[in-house]
Structure formats: structure tokens, C-alpha cells
Design a protein around this motif. Structure first.
Motif, PDB file in Angstrom:
ATOM      1  N   VAL A   1       0.856  -1.191   0.000  1.00  0.00           N
ATOM      2  CA  VAL A   1       0.000   0.000   0.000  1.00  0.00           C
ATOM      3  C   VAL A   1       0.891   1.240   0.000  1.00  0.00           C
ATOM      4  CG1 VAL A   1      -1.959  -1.107   1.116  1.00  0.00           C
ATOM      5  CG2 VAL A   1      -0.173  -0.123   2.530  1.00  0.00           C
ATOM      6  N   ARG A   2       0.520   2.238  -0.805  1.00  0.00           N
ATOM      7  CA  ARG A   2       1.330   3.462  -0.860  1.00  0.00           C
ATOM      8  C   ARG A   2       0.518   4.606  -1.454  1.00  0.00           C
ATOM      9  NH1 ARG A   2       6.450   3.101  -3.022  1.00  0.00           N
ATOM     10  NH2 ARG A   2       6.552   1.000  -2.180  1.00  0.00           N
ATOM     11  N   ASP A   3       1.127   5.793  -1.413  1.00  0.00           N
ATOM     12  CA  ASP A   3       0.532   6.997  -2.002  1.00  0.00           C
ATOM     13  C   ASP A   3      -0.897   7.238  -1.538  1.00  0.00           C
ATOM     14  OD1 ASP A   3       2.889   7.432  -3.476  1.00  0.00           O
ATOM     15  OD2 ASP A   3       2.212   6.082  -5.052  1.00  0.00           O
ATOM     16  N   PRO A   4      -1.143   7.282  -0.225  1.00  0.00           N
ATOM     17  CA  PRO A   4      -2.510   7.521   0.250  1.00  0.00           C
ATOM     18  C   PRO A   4      -2.927   8.970   0.031  1.00  0.00           C
ATOM     19  CG  PRO A   4      -0.992   7.532   2.097  1.00  0.00           C
ATOM     20  CD  PRO A   4      -0.181   7.140   0.892  1.00  0.00           C
ATOM     21  N   HIS A   5      -4.203   9.176  -0.252  1.00  0.00           N
ATOM     22  CA  HIS A   5      -4.739  10.522  -0.452  1.00  0.00           C
ATOM     23  C   HIS A   5      -6.109  10.651   0.212  1.00  0.00           C
ATOM     24  CE1 HIS A   5      -1.908  10.407  -3.971  1.00  0.00           C
ATOM     25  NE2 HIS A   5      -1.594  11.554  -3.422  1.00  0.00           N
ATOM     26  N   PHE A   6      -6.370  11.851   0.727  1.00  0.00           N
ATOM     27  CA  PHE A   6      -7.650  12.147   1.359  1.00  0.00           C
ATOM     28  C   PHE A   6      -8.674  12.609   0.320  1.00  0.00           C
ATOM     29  CE2 PHE A   6      -4.987  13.144   5.218  1.00  0.00           C
ATOM     30  CZ  PHE A   6      -5.569  12.210   6.065  1.00  0.00           C
ATOM     31  N   LEU A   7      -9.945  12.378   0.646  1.00  0.00           N
ATOM     32  CA  LEU A   7     -11.062  12.992  -0.071  1.00  0.00           C
ATOM     33  C   LEU A   7     -12.199  13.208   0.916  1.00  0.00           C
ATOM     34  CD1 LEU A   7     -12.535  13.930  -2.661  1.00  0.00           C
ATOM     35  CD2 LEU A   7     -13.421  11.588  -2.859  1.00  0.00           C
ATOM     36  N   ALA A   8     -12.587  14.465   1.128  1.00  0.00           N
ATOM     37  CA  ALA A   8     -13.771  14.781   1.921  1.00  0.00           C
ATOM     38  C   ALA A   8     -14.961  14.797   0.967  1.00  0.00           C
ATOM     39  CB  ALA A   8     -13.606  16.130   2.608  1.00  0.00           C
ATOM     40  N   PHE A   9     -15.908  13.868   1.181  1.00  0.00           N
ATOM     41  CA  PHE A   9     -16.977  13.660   0.207  1.00  0.00           C
ATOM     42  C   PHE A   9     -18.194  13.094   0.915  1.00  0.00           C
ATOM     43  CE2 PHE A   9     -18.681  10.809  -3.309  1.00  0.00           C
ATOM     44  CZ  PHE A   9     -19.226  11.847  -4.061  1.00  0.00           C
ATOM     45  N   GLN A  10     -19.349  13.709   0.694  1.00  0.00           N
ATOM     46  CA  GLN A  10     -20.619  13.237   1.256  1.00  0.00           C
ATOM     47  C   GLN A  10     -20.535  13.040   2.771  1.00  0.00           C
ATOM     48  OE1 GLN A  10     -21.767   9.791  -1.049  1.00  0.00           O
ATOM     49  NE2 GLN A  10     -22.304  11.014  -2.844  1.00  0.00           N
ATOM     50  N   ASN A  11     -19.974  14.042   3.442  1.00  0.00           N
ATOM     51  CA  ASN A  11     -19.857  14.058   4.902  1.00  0.00           C
ATOM     52  C   ASN A  11     -18.997  12.916   5.444  1.00  0.00           C
ATOM     53  OD1 ASN A  11     -21.619  16.328   5.184  1.00  0.00           O
ATOM     54  ND2 ASN A  11     -23.352  14.948   4.855  1.00  0.00           N
TER      55      ASN A  11
END
Length: 240
Positions: free
Chosen positions: A101-111
Motif C-alpha cells: 500500500v502506498r501513495d494515500p490521499h484524502f477525499l472529503a466527500f458526502q460528509n
């Protein structure tokens, strides 16, 4: 173009770049470093960081691996959180069986706050460069509504064979970059980037099931981040 010509061209590009930066030096924003503090240390190789603010708290996510930078199934994703940006605590950690697992990214979406990671299939302790197959790549995601309780890693439908990257949301849908081989070609890794690698924009209604929305890099596709403007225009920062 022979080796000497390529080296001279690269030198020329570096010189022109330096001259350009020097010419506009007075117009560049001034940055002054005022503090450097270590906020996490577990003795492992920690890298590939993302940061966001969600429900009034700061979050940082990164890959951690006792075996180092390269592709290992011993890797995991760690998420830490802070109220003030000074005191941090670990709120979640996850891995995926037999996958790096690598390169994690956030996404704020639909609460919800999602964390997405691209994963290499890696059955053995170490996966060397020739054994890596982007056609076996698969995206996974975890998510939370309150920053405390996190859902277990779930495979992202529609991402098999895609190396996923940063996601963004607009008008009720989520979008992300998926790097892949054209028609999922089976070719030597040395030929992938030059002839067969493309980038697709994937879209989702729920952040978990993805489908192709557009193809935006037909050659030398790579990691790309999207930013949507208020009018729906999309900017992309792509790595080459």
C-alpha cells in the motif's frame, strides 16, 4: 539524438530555468522557515504524505513500512490527527493482505473522510521491479464520518488495473486519476511508459464504485491531481 546531445539539451534547460527564476526572483513570494518539529516516529520508513482538514481537525496520512521504500506487503497506511497542528495522535492504521500500500490521499466527500491507496500485488516479502504488474493494481479505501470509527479497507470497484491517485469532488460526484496500460496490454515494463501508459479520469457517485469518465493522457500517463473551479472547470497538475 545521441547521449552528448541529450546531456547538452538537459544542461540548456537547467540553465534557462535558472535564468528565468533569477529574473523573477524579486516577484516570487518570500518564505521564512520558523519551526521544524517531528510529529511522528516509529522507526520505520515513513513517506508519501497527504494532509487535510475535516470537521475542524487536521489529518495527516502516510505510508509506513519496516522494510523500506520499495514494494513490500509489510507496508501499512497510518492516519494521525490534531486539534491544533501541534499535538498529534494516531487514529487509524490499515494494510491489505499480500499487497503493497502506498501513495494515500484524502477525499472529503458526502460528509465522510475517505483515504484512498493504490496497491501493488505482492505475494512474497519483496516484489522486484520486473515482477510488478500494473494490470494487477487495485485501489482500496477506508473512510470515517467522525474521525474515530474507521471502516475496514474496501476494494474500489472499477479500479482493477489502474494505479489510482489523488481524488477531488464536484457537484455531487468524486473524480480521480487512474493510470493504466492501453487496453491493459501485456508488455515488458521497459516499454510501458513510452508506448502504452495512459491516464483516465474516473468518476464515482459514492466514492467506492468507479467508472471511466474521460481519457485525458493518451501517452505517458502518470500521477495527476484535479482541482475543480466553481464554474466546473477542472485544473490538473500532472507528473511526467
Amino acid at each position: 539524438m545521441n547521449l552528448i546531445s541529450r546531456l547538452l539539451l538537459r544542461l540548456l534547460i537547467l540553465v534557462l530555468g535558472f535564468v528565468t527564476i533569477t529574473a523573477y526572483a524579486d516577484e516570487l513570494p518570500k518564505v521564512r522557515l520558523v519551526s521544524v518539529e517531528r510529529i511522528f516516529d516509529n522507526g520505520e520508513h515513513n513517506a508519501f504524505t497527504d494532509m487535510c482538514k475535516f470537521n475542524g481537525k487536521y489529518y495527516i496520512v502516510f505510508r509506513s513500512c519496516p522494510d523500506g521504500h520499495m514494494v513490500y506487503p509489510s507496508s501499512s497506511i497510518i492516519i494521525i490527527s490534531s486539534d491544533d497542528g501541534k499535538k498529534w495522535e494516531q487514529v487509524h492504521q490499515f494494510n491489505v493482505l499480500m499487497r503493497d500500500v502506498r501513495d494515500p490521499h484524502f477525499l472529503a466527500f458526502q460528509n465522510k473522510l475517505f483515504v484512498y491507496t493504490g496497491t501493488w500485488y505482492c505475494e512474497n516479502r519483496y516484489c522486484n521491479n520486473e515482477d510488478r504488474d500494473i494490470n494487477l493494481h487495485l485501489g482500496y479505501g477506508v473512510w470515517t464520518s467522525d474521525g474515530k470509527e474507521w471502516h475496514d479497507p474496501e476494494m474500489l470497484e472499477g479500479t482493477f488495473g489502474h494505479y489510482i491517485w489523488r481524488a477531488a469532488a464536484y457537484n455531487g460526484k468524486a473524480y480521480m486519476c487512474g493510470r493504466r496500460l492501453r487496453e491493459f496490454a501485456v508488455v515488458p515494463r521497459s516499454e510501458e511508459s513510452k508506448k502504452f501508459t495512459e491516464s483516465a479520469m474516473l468518476e464515482s457517485d459514492d466514492g467506492l464504485i468507479w467508472r471511466k469518465a474521460a481519457l485525458f493522457q493518451e501517452l505517458r500517463g502518470d500521477e495527476t491531481a484535479f482541482l475543480f473551479e466553481a464554474d466546473g472547470s477542472v485544473l490538473a497538475v500532472a507528473r511526467r
